[in-house]
Design a protein around this motif. Structure first.
Motif, PDB file in Angstrom:
ATOM      1  N   THR A 133       0.833  -1.214   0.000  1.00 52.13           N
ATOM      2  CA  THR A 133       0.000   0.000   0.000  1.00 52.13           C
ATOM      3  C   THR A 133       0.866   1.262   0.000  1.00 52.13           C
ATOM      4  OG1 THR A 133      -1.429  -1.262   1.453  1.00 52.13           O
ATOM      5  CG2 THR A 133      -2.111   0.959   1.004  1.00 52.13           C
ATOM      6  N   THR A 134       1.946   1.232   0.787  1.00 54.78           N
ATOM      7  CA  THR A 134       2.833   2.406   0.825  1.00 54.78           C
ATOM      8  C   THR A 134       3.466   2.633  -0.546  1.00 54.78           C
ATOM      9  OG1 THR A 134       3.288   2.007   3.143  1.00 54.78           O
ATOM     10  CG2 THR A 134       4.819   3.452   2.016  1.00 54.78           C
ATOM     11  N   PHE A 135       3.901   1.544  -1.188  1.00 54.05           N
ATOM     12  CA  PHE A 135       4.480   1.665  -2.529  1.00 54.05           C
ATOM     13  C   PHE A 135       3.464   2.300  -3.490  1.00 54.05           C
ATOM     14  CE2 PHE A 135       4.638  -0.244  -6.795  1.00 54.05           C
ATOM     15  CZ  PHE A 135       5.806   0.351  -7.245  1.00 54.05           C
ATOM     16  N   LEU A 136       2.234   1.777  -3.486  1.00 54.61           N
ATOM     17  CA  LEU A 136       1.205   2.306  -4.396  1.00 54.61           C
ATOM     18  C   LEU A 136       0.904   3.770  -4.097  1.00 54.61           C
ATOM     19  CD1 LEU A 136      -1.299  -0.720  -4.512  1.00 54.61           C
ATOM     20  CD2 LEU A 136       0.216   0.055  -6.345  1.00 54.61           C
ATOM     21  N   PHE A 137       0.757   4.084  -2.794  1.00 55.90           N
ATOM     22  CA  PHE A 137       0.440   5.461  -2.408  1.00 55.90           C
ATOM     23  C   PHE A 137       1.547   6.424  -2.829  1.00 55.90           C
ATOM     24  CE2 PHE A 137       0.941   9.000   0.551  1.00 55.90           C
ATOM     25  CZ  PHE A 137      -0.302   9.608   0.445  1.00 55.90           C
ATOM     26  N   LEU A 138       2.790   6.056  -2.491  1.00 58.15           N
ATOM     27  CA  LEU A 138       3.915   6.957  -2.816  1.00 58.15           C
ATOM     28  C   LEU A 138       4.021   7.157  -4.325  1.00 58.15           C
ATOM     29  CD1 LEU A 138       6.724   5.695  -0.375  1.00 58.15           C
ATOM     30  CD2 LEU A 138       5.410   7.804  -0.199  1.00 58.15           C
ATOM     31  N   ALA A 139       3.923   6.050  -5.078  1.00 54.78           N
ATOM     32  CA  ALA A 139       4.070   6.143  -6.535  1.00 54.78           C
ATOM     33  C   ALA A 139       2.977   7.026  -7.144  1.00 54.78           C
ATOM     34  CB  ALA A 139       4.040   4.746  -7.143  1.00 54.78           C
ATOM     35  N   ILE A 140       1.725   6.770  -6.768  1.00 56.53           N
ATOM     36  CA  ILE A 140       0.610   7.535  -7.369  1.00 56.53           C
ATOM     37  C   ILE A 140       0.684   9.009  -6.936  1.00 56.53           C
ATOM     38  CG2 ILE A 140      -1.916   7.757  -7.502  1.00 56.53           C
ATOM     39  CD1 ILE A 140      -2.014   4.672  -7.065  1.00 56.53           C
ATOM     40  N   ALA A 141       0.885   9.229  -5.619  1.00 56.64           N
ATOM     41  CA  ALA A 141       0.901  10.615  -5.119  1.00 56.64           C
ATOM     42  C   ALA A 141       2.046  11.416  -5.736  1.00 56.64           C
ATOM     43  CB  ALA A 141       1.010  10.613  -3.597  1.00 56.64           C
ATOM     44  N   MET A 142       3.227  10.802  -5.818  1.00 61.22           N
ATOM     45  CA  MET A 142       4.375  11.519  -6.401  1.00 61.22           C
ATOM     46  C   MET A 142       4.149  11.792  -7.885  1.00 61.22           C
ATOM     47  SD  MET A 142       7.646   9.667  -4.642  1.00 61.22           S
ATOM     48  CE  MET A 142       7.967   9.731  -2.896  1.00 61.22           C
ATOM     49  N   MET A 143       3.560  10.825  -8.584  1.00 60.32           N
ATOM     50  CA  MET A 143       3.295  11.034 -10.012  1.00 60.32           C
ATOM     51  C   MET A 143       2.278  12.164 -10.218  1.00 60.32           C
ATOM     52  SD  MET A 143       3.255   7.388 -11.913  1.00 60.32           S
ATOM     53  CE  MET A 143       4.567   6.217 -11.708  1.00 60.32           C
ATOM     54  N   VAL A 144       1.236  12.173  -9.401  1.00 57.73           N
ATOM     55  CA  VAL A 144       0.214  13.238  -9.513  1.00 57.73           C
ATOM     56  C   VAL A 144       0.869  14.598  -9.256  1.00 57.73           C
ATOM     57  CG1 VAL A 144      -1.861  14.211  -8.408  1.00 57.73           C
ATOM     58  CG2 VAL A 144      -1.761  11.777  -8.944  1.00 57.73           C
ATOM     59  N   LEU A 145       1.659  14.690  -8.191  1.00 55.57           N
ATOM     60  CA  LEU A 145       2.284  15.975  -7.851  1.00 55.57           C
ATOM     61  C   LEU A 145       3.337  16.380  -8.879  1.00 55.57           C
ATOM     62  CD1 LEU A 145       2.715  15.623  -3.963  1.00 55.57           C
ATOM     63  CD2 LEU A 145       1.106  17.104  -5.162  1.00 55.57           C
ATOM     64  N   ASN A 146       3.935  15.377  -9.548  1.00 57.92           N
ATOM     65  CA  ASN A 146       5.000  15.665 -10.513  1.00 57.92           C
ATOM     66  C   ASN A 146       4.475  15.658 -11.955  1.00 57.92           C
ATOM     67  OD1 ASN A 146       7.690  16.380 -10.791  1.00 57.92           O
ATOM     68  ND2 ASN A 146       8.361  14.279 -11.157  1.00 57.92           N
ATOM     69  N   ASN A 147       3.168  15.764 -12.121  1.00 56.50           N
ATOM     70  CA  ASN A 147       2.530  15.785 -13.449  1.00 56.50           C
ATOM     71  C   ASN A 147       2.937  14.583 -14.315  1.00 56.50           C
ATOM     72  OD1 ASN A 147       1.276  18.270 -12.873  1.00 56.50           O
ATOM     73  ND2 ASN A 147       3.202  19.326 -13.336  1.00 56.50           N
ATOM     74  N   PHE A 148       3.053  13.434 -13.713  1.00 58.62           N
ATOM     75  CA  PHE A 148       3.370  12.156 -14.378  1.00 58.62           C
ATOM     76  C   PHE A 148       4.693  12.206 -15.147  1.00 58.62           C
ATOM     77  CE2 PHE A 148      -1.084  11.984 -13.416  1.00 58.62           C
ATOM     78  CZ  PHE A 148      -1.228  10.703 -12.907  1.00 58.62           C
ATOM     79  N   GLN A 149       5.655  12.969 -14.607  1.00 59.24           N
ATOM     80  CA  GLN A 149       7.009  12.970 -15.182  1.00 59.24           C
ATOM     81  C   GLN A 149       7.928  12.137 -14.278  1.00 59.24           C
ATOM     82  OE1 GLN A 149       7.707  17.170 -15.258  1.00 59.24           O
ATOM     83  NE2 GLN A 149       6.750  17.434 -17.246  1.00 59.24           N
ATOM     84  N   ASN A 150       9.086  11.761 -14.789  1.00 59.27           N
ATOM     85  CA  ASN A 150      10.083  10.962 -14.032  1.00 59.27           C
ATOM     86  C   ASN A 150       9.475   9.684 -13.447  1.00 59.27           C
ATOM     87  OD1 ASN A 150      12.113  12.782 -14.495  1.00 59.27           O
ATOM     88  ND2 ASN A 150      11.851  13.835 -12.530  1.00 59.27           N
ATOM     89  N   LYS A 151       8.666   8.992 -14.255  1.00 61.93           N
ATOM     90  CA  LYS A 151       7.948   7.823 -13.721  1.00 61.93           C
ATOM     91  C   LYS A 151       8.900   6.748 -13.190  1.00 61.93           C
ATOM     92  CE  LYS A 151       3.968   8.306 -16.736  1.00 61.93           C
ATOM     93  NZ  LYS A 151       3.400   7.841 -17.984  1.00 61.93           N
ATOM     94  N   ARG A 152       9.978   6.494 -13.926  1.00 60.29           N
ATOM     95  CA  ARG A 152      10.907   5.423 -13.511  1.00 60.29           C
ATOM     96  C   ARG A 152      11.541   5.747 -12.162  1.00 60.29           C
ATOM     97  NH1 ARG A 152      14.379   3.467 -18.743  1.00 60.29           N
ATOM     98  NH2 ARG A 152      12.673   2.440 -19.826  1.00 60.29           N
ATOM     99  N   PHE A 153      11.987   6.999 -12.034  1.00 62.60           N
ATOM    100  CA  PHE A 153      12.622   7.401 -10.780  1.00 62.60           C
ATOM    101  C   PHE A 153      11.625   7.297  -9.622  1.00 62.60           C
ATOM    102  CE2 PHE A 153      13.447  10.808  -7.663  1.00 62.60           C
ATOM    103  CZ  PHE A 153      14.650  10.334  -7.158  1.00 62.60           C
ATOM    104  N   ILE A 154      10.392   7.733  -9.885  1.00 55.69           N
ATOM    105  CA  ILE A 154       9.372   7.698  -8.825  1.00 55.69           C
ATOM    106  C   ILE A 154       9.092   6.256  -8.397  1.00 55.69           C
ATOM    107  CG2 ILE A 154       6.897   8.061  -8.416  1.00 55.69           C
ATOM    108  CD1 ILE A 154       7.225  10.777  -9.847  1.00 55.69           C
ATOM    109  N   ILE A 155       8.991   5.359  -9.374  1.00 57.23           N
ATOM    110  CA  ILE A 155       8.735   3.951  -9.035  1.00 57.23           C
ATOM    111  C   ILE A 155       9.914   3.375  -8.243  1.00 57.23           C
ATOM    112  CG2 ILE A 155       8.504   1.623 -10.038  1.00 57.23           C
ATOM    113  CD1 ILE A 155       6.713   2.994 -12.203  1.00 57.23           C
ATOM    114  N   PHE A 156      11.116   3.716  -8.665  1.00 56.19           N
ATOM    115  CA  PHE A 156      12.308   3.240  -7.952  1.00 56.19           C
ATOM    116  C   PHE A 156      12.331   3.780  -6.521  1.00 56.19           C
ATOM    117  CE2 PHE A 156      16.673   4.299  -6.620  1.00 56.19           C
ATOM    118  CZ  PHE A 156      17.189   3.014  -6.503  1.00 56.19           C
ATOM    119  N   LEU A 157      12.072   5.091  -6.395  1.00 53.26           N
ATOM    120  CA  LEU A 157      12.080   5.729  -5.072  1.00 53.26           C
ATOM    121  C   LEU A 157      10.993   5.138  -4.166  1.00 53.26           C
ATOM    122  CD1 LEU A 157      13.327   8.066  -3.350  1.00 53.26           C
ATOM    123  CD2 LEU A 157      11.523   9.531  -4.238  1.00 53.26           C
ATOM    124  N   SER A 158       9.795   4.960  -4.723  1.00 53.62           N
ATOM    125  CA  SER A 158       8.675   4.410  -3.936  1.00 53.62           C
ATOM    126  C   SER A 158       8.990   2.995  -3.470  1.00 53.62           C
ATOM    127  CB  SER A 158       7.390   4.392  -4.764  1.00 53.62           C
ATOM    128  OG  SER A 158       7.138   5.657  -5.288  1.00 53.62           O
TER     129      SER A 158
END
Lengths: 508, 174
Positions: free
Chosen positions: B117-142
């Motif tokens: 759940t934390t992985f999903l939340f972090l990935a979705i929230a970061m993507m929304v806030l970052n306008n769906f840019q840097n997806k790979r980095f966000i997934i790695f970070l999450s």
């Protein structure tokens, strides 16, 4: 039972605390990092790490929190000096002379001076607080239920008048917090009150979800407004910092030793007053330093004394805020309030008895603070240069991390899903409060003091067989009532006099 | 000094306050206090007194604040809007999405557990806030953060975080 506190006792305590260096060192590192993040604080970090501190032994958990708290105070000065952005409100007076030094190419010296003043001020006041605690703890024996009721009102009113820009808003926030603190069954008759029918609230409002919501969740929703915590100008300024002339800065600060002692004592005294805190102390210190200076015209231009005064004062506050927490059980600020929550979670009752039953917990925080400052002497100077880089972390990543980890943290103590919902509700209340000028710390302290105040009310009323006038039956209590009224009225009188002066000048 | 005070007063006078949003906390406080009083009507006197004293003072402060707010509106120093609560307006959709994801996080975490759940939340929230840019980095970070959190809080400190399929599966290894 009478307990002896001598040098041997304190020496043993010191070495016992020093053996916890493996907890203190990472806490110092973390504290410096979070202290440097504007809008972030030791309180927020401790909340994020609550699952960890709650799992620790209370003595180790408390040592970790104290070390983090003390080092974050110092960390807050880094962006204040380098980029004109105080890490916390307690460092708000630091850039007045620290930032002009950076602009003059003396940023590294300014950091070294700030660290020297912080460490010396913090260490000195910790030792003073430590040795005066046995006498301070005696004061608490004169405080019974009636006096404690007045002190509770005193604490909430001071926080309302000092912490909030608008006293009325501060009072509303504090008293609203008290009402929330009354939720649950009463101590004597176990009648459920204000629970909205939720069984989970029968045992009072759990403090950890309240803390998480009011501080962390609301903060996360607020910081997403900015792409980065630091402005573009700040970013370019940060890239120019260097390590030259560090020891020169330490030497210059050392020549102002009397200034450090005097201002750190001001911090200690202000810190002992519940609700006052580092922001007030640093401005009071700055103001009086300028008033008594031989060169007041240099203040604001990068003057050494103008940097040393607020930095030594806000570190003096750090030990001062722990005194009311440990002696009378009233947290002196947000971080102390969280420490109280952790101690309560472990079943530790804070107050004068703690000095008899668990001296390692009563004196431990001050020992931890002394050891922290001692270790920071060798640790902080080489590390601090790189610490301020954390301020460039984007809020795009910061906000979701805060929300996810703190919400799960609110679930941990009772394992109720309800508590996560409660944290979110408090988060919304906290967000509205932040956006509209109500102080979240006042609400939180109200939530903490509410059940305590009610317990003292019930005790006093049972002893007086229901006579409400019992709250005016003690001479110490009545003196405190008078002080309370004066402290409430004074800001209005001063404000009125100021407005009068302004009107006269405007008419002229 | 005096000049600064005059200037400060002038600035305060010219700034229009969003009194509508400033009234939210007092109104919540008022209705909660009334509700609280209702729940203690039949309680014994000693169980009522603290709440009655504090509640009465709170209502008094709220009434003073409302009177002051009405005066401010009449004098043109503020208006009954919610401007400072929602500004900047451009961020309102993102903020509401994050709130929605947070609510979903709370309801999903008991079923999927902390790590997933934390992985999903972090990935979705970061993507929304970052306008769906840097997806790979966000997934790695999450993934790093959620796994790091799992190792630190659940494995190292044995904290009572919600357990799901991942935690149950990993129990065999730790």
């Amino acid at each position: 039972m009478e307990m002896e506190y001598d040098f041997a006792f304190f020496g043993e305590m010191f070495f016992r605390t020093f053996s916890l260096w493996w907890v203190i060192l990472p806490a110092i590192f973390l504290g410096l990092v979070v202290g440097a993040i504007p809008g972030f604080s030791a309180a927020n970090t401790i909340i994020i790490l609550l699952p960890m501190t709650l799992a620790m032994d209370p003595e180790i958990g408390l040592t970790f929190m104290v070390a983090l708290y003390a080092s974050s105070r110092m960390g807050a000065g880094i962006p204040a000096i380098l980029v004109n952005i105080p890490g916390t409100a307690g460092a708000a007076a630091t850039p007045l002379d620290g930032y002009p030094m950076t602009k003059n190419g003396r940023g590294q010296q300014a950091l070294a001076m700030s660290f020297t003043a912080s460490i010396a001020g913090g260490l000195l006041t910790t030792v003073i607080a430590l040795f005066s605690l046995p006498w301070l703890s005696q004061i608490a024996y004169y405080l019974h239920s009636v006096e404690m009721i007045v002190i509770m009102f005193f604490g909430i009113s001071l926080i309302a008048t000092i912490a909030a820009k608008d006293t009325l808003k501060g009072l509303i926030a504090g008293f609203f917090g008290l009402m929330i603190g009354f939720i649950g069954t009463d101590v004597v008759y176990e009648t459920p009150r204000g629970t909205f029918g939720f069984l989970e609230l029968y045992d009072k409002v759990p403090l950890i979800p309240a803390l998480v919501g009011l501080f962390a969740v609301s903060e996360a929703f607020a910081i997403i407004e900015n792409r980065s915590i630091v402005s573009e100008n700040g970013l370019s300024t940060m890239k120019k910092s260097s390590w030259a002339k560090t020891f020169e800065g330490v030497r210059i600060a050392g020549t102002k030793w009397w200034h450090i002692i005097w201002n750190s004592l001001i911090g200690l005294i202000i810190g002992v007053v519940p609700g006052a805190g580092a922001a007030i102390a640093s401005f009071v210190a700055y103001q009086q330093s300028k008033t008594f200076s031989k060169t007041p015209e240099l203040y604001g231009t990068g003057h050494v004394e103008g940097l040393i005064a607020p930095e030594s004062a806000n570190n003096g506050v750090t030990s001062g805020t722990l005194v009311p927490l440990l002696v009378i059980g009233i947290p002196g600020g947000a971080t102390a309030a969280i420490m109280l929550v952790v101690l309560q979670f472990h079943g530790v009752t804070v107050g004068p008895d703690l000095f008899m039953t668990s001296p390692e917990l009563a004196f431990g925080p001050f020992m931890a603070m002394a050891v922290t400052y001692a270790l920071m002497i060798i640790m902080v100077l080489p590390l601090a240069r790189y610490m301020s880089n954390i301020t460039v972390v984007s809020t795009v990543y910061m906000a979701p991390i805060i929300i996810a980890f703190t919400l799960v943290g609110s679930f941990v103590p009772r394992a109720y899903l309800f508590d996560m919902n409660l944290a979110l509700i408090f988060g919304v209340i906290g967000y509205v409060a932040r956006k509209t000028g109500y102080h979240v710390a006042a609400i939180l302290i109200g939530v903490i003091l509410g059940p305590l105040m009610e317990t003292y009310f019930l005790r006093a009323l049972r002893m007086s067989e229901g006579d409400i006038m019992v709250i005016f039956s003690s001479s110490i209590g009545n003196t405190l009532w008078v002080f309370l009224i004066i402290s409430m009225a004074l800001p209005y009188i001063i404000e009125k006099r100021r407005n009068k002066d302004v009107t006269i000048v405007t008419n002229d | 000094m005096v000049f600064n005070l005059v200037k400060k007063n002038q600035i305060q006078d010219t700034e229009s306050r969003s009194i509508g949003s400033e009234l939210i906390i007092p109104i919540i406080g008022f209705f909660f206090t009334i509700y609280y009083f209702y729940t203690i009507i039949d309680a014994p006197w000693t169980a009522q007194v603290a709440a009655f004293i504090v509640g009465a003072l709170l209502i008094m402060f709220i009434i003073i604040f409302i009177i002051r707010s009405v005066k401010s509106i009449n004098m043109g120093h503020g208006s009954l809007n919610f401007e400072n609560l929602i500004k900047p307006k451009a961020l309102v959709p993102k903020r509401l999405i994050i709130l929605g994801i947070t609510i979903a996080f709370i309801f999903i975490v008991p079923h999927l557990g902390f790590t997933i759940t934390t992985f999903l939340f972090l990935a979705i929230a970061m993507m929304v806030l970052n306008n769906f840019q840097n997806k790979r980095f966000i997934i790695f970070l999450s993934a790093t953060l959620s796994l790091g959190g799992y190792l630190l809080f659940i494995v190292a400190f044995d904290t009572r975080f919600p357990a799901g399929p991942f935690e149950i599966f990993m129990k065999g290894f730790f």
